[in-house]
Write an enzyme that holds these catalytic residues in place. Sequence first.
Site, PDB file in Angstrom:
ATOM      1  N   CYS A  96       0.844  -1.204   0.000  1.00  0.00           N
ATOM      2  CA  CYS A  96       0.000   0.000   0.000  1.00  0.00           C
ATOM      3  C   CYS A  96       0.878   1.252   0.000  1.00  0.00           C
ATOM      4  O   CYS A  96       1.508   1.541  -1.001  1.00  0.00           O
ATOM      5  CB  CYS A  96      -0.962  -0.050   1.176  1.00  0.00           C
ATOM      6  SG  CYS A  96      -2.309   1.131   1.002  1.00  0.00           S
ATOM      7  N   HIS A 218      -3.686  -5.518   0.981  1.00  0.00           N
ATOM      8  CA  HIS A 218      -2.992  -5.736   2.263  1.00  0.00           C
ATOM      9  C   HIS A 218      -2.940  -7.219   2.626  1.00  0.00           C
ATOM     10  O   HIS A 218      -3.833  -7.712   3.306  1.00  0.00           O
ATOM     11  CB  HIS A 218      -3.724  -4.989   3.380  1.00  0.00           C
ATOM     12  CG  HIS A 218      -3.530  -3.520   3.366  1.00  0.00           C
ATOM     13  ND1 HIS A 218      -2.461  -2.910   3.972  1.00  0.00           N
ATOM     14  CD2 HIS A 218      -4.268  -2.534   2.825  1.00  0.00           C
ATOM     15  CE1 HIS A 218      -2.547  -1.595   3.802  1.00  0.00           C
ATOM     16  NE2 HIS A 218      -3.636  -1.332   3.100  1.00  0.00           N
ATOM     17  N   GLU A 220      -1.153  -8.558   4.854  1.00  0.00           N
ATOM     18  CA  GLU A 220      -1.004  -8.717   6.310  1.00  0.00           C
ATOM     19  C   GLU A 220      -2.345  -8.637   7.028  1.00  0.00           C
ATOM     20  O   GLU A 220      -2.445  -8.953   8.194  1.00  0.00           O
ATOM     21  CB  GLU A 220      -0.025  -7.655   6.850  1.00  0.00           C
ATOM     22  CG  GLU A 220      -0.593  -6.269   7.105  1.00  0.00           C
ATOM     23  CD  GLU A 220      -0.815  -5.428   5.850  1.00  0.00           C
ATOM     24  OE1 GLU A 220      -0.682  -5.976   4.726  1.00  0.00           O
ATOM     25  OE2 GLU A 220      -1.147  -4.236   5.979  1.00  0.00           O
TER      26      GLU A 220
END
Lengths: 255, 981
Positions: A96, A218, A220
């Site tokens: 990002c 994302h 994560e």
Amino acid sequence: MIPPRVIILRAPGTNCDHETSHAFSLTGGLPTRVHIRELIENPKRINEFQILCIPGGFSYGDDIASGRIFALEIRSQLGDLLEQFRDRGGLILGICNGFQVLLQTRLLMADSHSGLPLASLAFNESGRFVDRWVKLESQPGRCVFLRGVHRLDLPVAHGEGRFVTMDRSTFSSFEAAGQLVLRYSNDSSGKSTNPNGSEGDVAGVCDLTGRVFGLMPHPERFVDATQHPSWTRRSDNGGCGAGLVLFQNAVSIFS
Amino acid sequence: MLWEVEVHSKSPLLDHAAKLLVSGARQLGIGGCARAATAVGWLIEGSLERADVERLATEVLCDRVTETVRFDRVGGDTLNRGPQGLGTVLNVLPRPGVTDPAAQSAMSAMELVGIRPTAVRSLRKYWLPQLDQADLDCIAWKLLANEAVHEVVIGPLAITQLTRGTPWNFSQTSVRLEGLDDRSFEALSRKLCLALSAIELSTVRDHFQTLGRDPYEIELETIAQTWSEHCCHKTLGSPVDHSGPRGPVHFDNLLKETVFAATAKVRAALGKDDWCVSVFRDNSGVVRFDDDHDICIKVETHNHPSAIEPYGGAATGLGGVIRDVLGTGLGAKPIANLDVFCVGLPDTSPHDLPAGVIHPKRLLDGVVAGVRDYGNRMGIPTIGGAVAFDQGYLANPLVYCGTVGIMPRGTAETRVQAGDFIVVAGGRTGRDGIHGATFSSEELSSTSEAQSGGSVQIGHAIHEKMLVDFILAASQARLFHAITDCGAGGLSSAVGEMGAELGARVDLDKVPLKYTGLSATEIWISEAQERMVLAVAPGDLDSLVKHAVAEGVEATAIGQFTGDGKIVLCWNGQTVGELDCSFLHDGRPKILRRARWNKSSFTPLEWKDQPAGSAQDLFEKMLLDLLSAPDVASKEWIIRQYDHEVQGTSVIKPLLGPGSGPADGSVVRGVLGQPRGVAIGIGIKHHLGRLDPYAMTAVALVEAISNVIACGADPSRIALLDNFCWGDCRTEEGMGSLVEACLACHDMALAFAAPFVSGKDSLNNVFRGTDSSGGIRELSIPPTLLATAMGQVADVRRAVTTDLKMAGSVLYLLGSTGSHFAGSQLEVLGGVRGGHIPSIDTVACNKLFHALAAAMQEGFVSACHDLSDGGLAVALAESVIGGMLGARVELGCVPCDGTSDDAKHCDWVRAFSETPARFLCEVPRSSAETFERLMHDVPYAAIGEVTSHDRLEIIGVAGDSVARVTIERLSDAWRRLSMRF
């Protein structure tokens, strides 16, 4: 077998550093959060690490443009430290805001002569920040992080994620070079999930070595099954999320 | 030398601001503005050569892939020509002194390439076709700029330098109170914006008489800040004689004897199992979470500033409540935000707006953008919220912002030590937000915007993020004894509160400033954002400052906590003000208030005439109208703009299932990777506020609790918060309605053993202005209590969502349905009038909560949705939308304690009544028997099943179909409003 050490490089306004560290930890990596000031004061510190990750957030508020000041700081204060890191076998991941930063350095899609960026992440077509889940398709090619990945769901959360290149021929040459490795795809009803109007539905790109990778979604945020918005409908609630494999791939290179 | 750089999009397709301008002008009814172009501009001052500016323009300010850039000296030829042949240029700049985060960031970026300007200001430039002056003004002020924070220059800029302050010449002003009568006191209070009553000012006069002098201005300001409604619950904490439906009652301190008392009783009953840690003392309420952590929560309002400048008001409202959590104990980490807005109807005609009032749609756009830009930058997930619509909020919108935090156990207690340094950390002090605390205690008027512009703050989220990073690191290293945030009242409140027992000496000249020119008083009461005050032992100061520098934060010692019980203010060593802490904190005269509330009269239920049509057509129309009612309709356009997944902890998100249906409450993990979760639910019943404040409050509280129960929270560990937003409380009735609400808080907390842990009030939300015909218009908000429930989920993998999961499952309705239409959505739509005001059988309700929680714990419930606005039919439709699965239910099975004359009305009661504390549950057929066994003690019934059809099918009591609506039609109706934003 020594687990690889991961430097999570942060700046004022970085805000996904903890969950990114968590994702690396889950796969056996040894993450350390390091402030860019610390690295500027002591650039040799980078030699302690095998993987470098610039996580998501709003570095310096994204006040001029997303990632601009952080990238400027890397270029002006660290010289070619990150290039050297890559050249000695290190992996670099930008998520990002980290992707926005990498695109403005020489690391991902820069003109080989001038060193200036040939691609950028502009404001979303809607003109608005958007948080939603997207469907992704990967053509990993030489990208280390995406090995074995074909399809996955991940969330995006950004205001400036619209991938654009200098011109049509620049896009084609990146495509031909196999750098456009991750794209937004269609949902089950055949509707595009491209959340921002990206050219060619591009969601993530790698460099020519395959060791530097940047993406808007994302990974994560999907390392545990319960992070998916429809997890209560699925049977496997105790498992991990599809994003974890990106971190696993990176860590497993070194172990 | 002053340079100007303009950054243009290469392609007009990328120029979003131009598109917004064109569509906005069309909405304003301005013809002739079919095209526009915009640019980001930068004014750069310093002894810079053209080559320097060129480097800044190309290397720092412009993206060569998507943008082009041009620059010149301000007024230079290069900048004269408008893009696309557009002739008129309109510049929008932040007013001097208004925080300009972009300019601050740009300045530090410029230094990275070795060029150091002396000042930078950001601006936006707009090019338009030729328009007359009135249209230009209209576009400028209705679309692009806000008088409170912006200046607009039409035509080329002609400024030669960026304004900077000149040093303040020390002077000390006394304010004469001797010999003033009540009217003069009131005039003085208005003139100095003190918000003090004549009785309070005469108390101040008497105090200073004993000292043999008049107060200095700085002392009077300190008293005004400390005694403001905003800072000390002046009204709620006062003695009251109340005459209500349950007979007369006297309170020495209303809040203490209702809300606080209930909490004390709940805690006493829990005995050694008391899980409250610190309530009503610190900046937020703290409760036990797991073996290693406590969690805390606070909800604040920022109504007045948001009415004047929605973007800045909402952003700083959120920034303030985040600092409340950061300033709790030795510092808590913010893990979730929530926001609730109350506004006028979005389709209000511009002609119906009182002068000086911002249109609800623009206002909503602004507050959403403010929360988005601040919350997202902070990296705190915004996980919940609501928008409530009522024309009573037209001139007094409400903006509630809440934050949840987590902290290591054992860090909730703090103690300032005599000799500790007073350290201010974070942003610098400027002239922003002067008089916020006292302004928020006043009524708004049509001139508030101009009068109180100084009280509007603009936030700088990244400064706050850096502050959070620094504070949490310093807290872990135990480098300070206590901390509080600089909120309303600025340093005067923060230092005053921390030094309330010990006293403090402050050297105001040591406070770091954004620019020179601030007087000592301005420094003392400025509400500049992103500042915290810490008490630091002398031995820890160096280490603390090092931690600050590592995160790029400024931390400065500005004085010491003394131990002599006095607040002493100094300027370059000279005392400029001195106040006894005892007078400051305990000297406020207590004023006995009279309150009265008559029992809300019951008006019999009256069905309104409906257009001709079959029973099914009418029913379906009602259902679809309810789904698209502003309070009910999807808020997806807002939710998607907030990052609700950052930190990676979200488990129940605000939008659920393949159809993105609504959630009841939200759940986040307390600690990444750990199973224990925090559930947040809110309740707001504004349409009942004017009818029955007790019921409004009770139902809101039960709804907040129901929302967390529906997610899987443990009913024996629910913490509550109250946020009172009221109109005029100076009348007996206004005060009476407030007392009734407090009584409801007391009763509900006891009934559910759910203690209040924190709260806040914003009173006198009354607007006095003129309407378009020049008549005086007074607008007051409906009494509005926002209830927030914070629950805990033992294992988030057992959490439950609202979306239907599997065809063939049984649908159960828990709880009995009565004919409760007063204040209902159907009443707002005009389908019905009167009817019973919802009342709550707390004993039955409590049983229901526990039975449902037990069933969830066993994993028997695959979906659960609390019945709220629009009743059963709307809840069903929402669960269908989320799960993209059909449902078939029979209204004849609904447990009902109301009776009605005919089948049609019988159906409507069962489908649309808003009896509180009912739940729709989906239970897999294989678990149905055991589920029913767990429900033996509560009213429940199987009312239908989940189907694989693409529709919601409802069978009436007479056995015929009353609704067969496809998922697509339900979904379209529910999303209609969201599409308009």
